[in-house]
Design a protein around this motif. Structure first.
Motif, PDB file in Angstrom:
ATOM      1  N   THR A 181       0.813  -1.206   0.000  1.00 28.80           N
ATOM      2  CA  THR A 181       0.000   0.000   0.000  1.00 28.80           C
ATOM      3  C   THR A 181       0.853   1.265   0.000  1.00 28.80           C
ATOM      4  O   THR A 181       0.327   2.350  -0.121  1.00 28.80           O
ATOM      5  CB  THR A 181      -0.964   0.008   1.204  1.00 28.80           C
ATOM      6  OG1 THR A 181      -0.204  -0.094   2.395  1.00 28.80           O
ATOM      7  CG2 THR A 181      -1.960  -1.124   1.107  1.00 28.80           C
ATOM      8  N   GLY A 232       3.833   3.868  -1.500  1.00 31.64           N
ATOM      9  CA  GLY A 232       4.010   4.399  -2.841  1.00 31.64           C
ATOM     10  C   GLY A 232       4.794   3.446  -3.719  1.00 31.64           C
ATOM     11  O   GLY A 232       5.394   2.486  -3.242  1.00 31.64           O
ATOM     12  N   TRP A 257       7.973   2.355 -10.805  1.00 24.47           N
ATOM     13  CA  TRP A 257       8.003   3.611 -11.564  1.00 24.47           C
ATOM     14  C   TRP A 257       8.637   3.409 -12.935  1.00 24.47           C
ATOM     15  O   TRP A 257       8.113   3.878 -13.953  1.00 24.47           O
ATOM     16  CB  TRP A 257       8.777   4.697 -10.807  1.00 24.47           C
ATOM     17  CG  TRP A 257       7.932   5.526  -9.895  1.00 24.47           C
ATOM     18  CD1 TRP A 257       7.894   5.471  -8.536  1.00 24.47           C
ATOM     19  CD2 TRP A 257       6.996   6.536 -10.284  1.00 24.47           C
ATOM     20  NE1 TRP A 257       6.994   6.384  -8.054  1.00 24.47           N
ATOM     21  CE2 TRP A 257       6.426   7.054  -9.102  1.00 24.47           C
ATOM     22  CE3 TRP A 257       6.587   7.051 -11.502  1.00 24.47           C
ATOM     23  CZ2 TRP A 257       5.472   8.070  -9.108  1.00 24.47           C
ATOM     24  CZ3 TRP A 257       5.634   8.059 -11.509  1.00 24.47           C
ATOM     25  CH2 TRP A 257       5.086   8.557 -10.325  1.00 24.47           C
ATOM     26  N   GLY A 267      -1.564   1.783 -13.963  1.00 25.10           N
ATOM     27  CA  GLY A 267      -1.991   0.850 -12.926  1.00 25.10           C
ATOM     28  C   GLY A 267      -0.855   0.385 -12.034  1.00 25.10           C
ATOM     29  O   GLY A 267      -1.060   0.093 -10.854  1.00 25.10           O
ATOM     30  N   LEU A 293       1.340   2.152 -10.848  1.00 27.64           N
ATOM     31  CA  LEU A 293       1.637   3.215  -9.882  1.00 27.64           C
ATOM     32  C   LEU A 293       0.612   3.307  -8.753  1.00 27.64           C
ATOM     33  O   LEU A 293       0.829   4.017  -7.779  1.00 27.64           O
ATOM     34  CB  LEU A 293       1.712   4.566 -10.614  1.00 27.64           C
ATOM     35  CG  LEU A 293       2.790   4.662 -11.684  1.00 27.64           C
ATOM     36  CD1 LEU A 293       2.692   5.994 -12.410  1.00 27.64           C
ATOM     37  CD2 LEU A 293       4.169   4.454 -11.085  1.00 27.64           C
ATOM     38  N   TRP A 294      -0.489   2.604  -8.882  1.00 26.38           N
ATOM     39  CA  TRP A 294      -1.566   2.683  -7.893  1.00 26.38           C
ATOM     40  C   TRP A 294      -1.729   1.315  -7.253  1.00 26.38           C
ATOM     41  O   TRP A 294      -2.139   0.351  -7.917  1.00 26.38           O
ATOM     42  CB  TRP A 294      -2.845   3.148  -8.571  1.00 26.38           C
ATOM     43  CG  TRP A 294      -3.974   3.444  -7.659  1.00 26.38           C
ATOM     44  CD1 TRP A 294      -3.920   4.086  -6.467  1.00 26.38           C
ATOM     45  CD2 TRP A 294      -5.343   3.113  -7.884  1.00 26.38           C
ATOM     46  NE1 TRP A 294      -5.177   4.170  -5.923  1.00 26.38           N
ATOM     47  CE2 TRP A 294      -6.069   3.591  -6.772  1.00 26.38           C
ATOM     48  CE3 TRP A 294      -6.015   2.480  -8.907  1.00 26.38           C
ATOM     49  CZ2 TRP A 294      -7.436   3.428  -6.655  1.00 26.38           C
ATOM     50  CZ3 TRP A 294      -7.387   2.315  -8.795  1.00 26.38           C
ATOM     51  CH2 TRP A 294      -8.082   2.797  -7.681  1.00 26.38           C
ATOM     52  N   ARG A 350      -2.443  -2.447  -8.953  1.00 29.77           N
ATOM     53  CA  ARG A 350      -1.157  -2.996  -9.393  1.00 29.77           C
ATOM     54  C   ARG A 350      -1.267  -4.458  -9.822  1.00 29.77           C
ATOM     55  O   ARG A 350      -0.713  -4.858 -10.837  1.00 29.77           O
ATOM     56  CB  ARG A 350      -0.122  -2.827  -8.291  1.00 29.77           C
ATOM     57  CG  ARG A 350       1.294  -3.062  -8.749  1.00 29.77           C
ATOM     58  CD  ARG A 350       2.295  -2.609  -7.709  1.00 29.77           C
ATOM     59  NE  ARG A 350       2.245  -1.152  -7.588  1.00 29.77           N
ATOM     60  CZ  ARG A 350       2.194  -0.503  -6.432  1.00 29.77           C
ATOM     61  NH1 ARG A 350       2.218  -1.147  -5.292  1.00 29.77           N
ATOM     62  NH2 ARG A 350       2.147   0.811  -6.420  1.00 29.77           N
TER      63      ARG A 350
END
Length: 146
Positions: free
Chosen positions: A15, A17, A23, A71, A73-74, A78
Motif C-alpha cells: 500500500t 508508494g 516507476w 496501474g 503506480l496505484w 497494481r
C-alpha cells in the motif's frame, strides 16, 4: 517477527508508494503506449497479415500499455495491471515474430536479425519484471494461505 507482523509488513509494503522498479516499468509502458499514437504506422507495419483490424489493434494495445503503466503506480490496481501487462506481452508476441520473419525475408543485416531473435526471450525477462514489480507472487501466496 511473528506471522501477523510479517503479514502486516508485507501489506504495508503493497500500500506504500510505488518502488523505483514500479516507476520504471510504468514509464516504460506509458512511453511505449504513447508511441502507438505518435507512430501508429510503424506498429501497423509489423502486424501479422493473418490478423485483421491492424489499426484498431494498435490503438487498443497502446491504450492497454498506458493503462497498465498507470496501474503499476496505484497499489489497489497494481495486481490487475500486472496481469494485464503479462497478457499484453503474450498478445504482442505475433508482432515480434512477424518483425523477425519480415527482416529475414528482406535480407536485413545479420545484427538486425540477431537483435530481433534476442528480443523474443527478452519478452520473458520483461514478463518476469512485471511479475515481480506487480507483486503477483505475493498475491498468489496470500490466496493459497486462505
Amino acid at each position: 517477527m511473528d506471522h501477523t507482523e510479517r503479514h502486516d509488513a508485507s501489506k504495508s509494503h503493497r500500500t506504500a508508494g510505488p518502488t523505483f522498479s514500479q516507476w520504471l516499468l510504468a514509464l516504460f509502458f506509458i512511453g511505449a503506449g504513447i508511441m502507438h499514437f505518435i507512430f501508429p504506422q510503424a506498429y501497423i507495419s509489423i502486424m501479422p497479415p493473418w490478423l485483421g483490424w491492424h489499426a484498431m489493434l494498435v490503438l487498443i494495445s497502446g491504450i492497454a500499455e498506458c493503462a497498465g503503466g498507470v496501474g503499476m503506480l496505484w497499489a489497489p490496481a497494481r495486481r490487475y495491471a500486472g496481469w494485464g501487462l503479462m497478457a499484453l506481452c503474450v498478445a504482442v508476441l505475433p508482432a515480434n515474430v512477424q518483425m523477425l520473419i519480415d527482416a529475414v525475408a528482406q535480407n536485413k543485416a545479420g545484427w538486425v536479425i540477431l537483435l530481433l531473435v534476442l528480443r523474443l526471450p527478452l519478452q520473458l525477462l520483461l514478463m518476469q519484471w512485471i511479475w515481480r514489480a506487480a507483486e503477483l507472487s505475493s498475491k498468489l501466496a496470500e490466496a493459497h494461505k486462505r
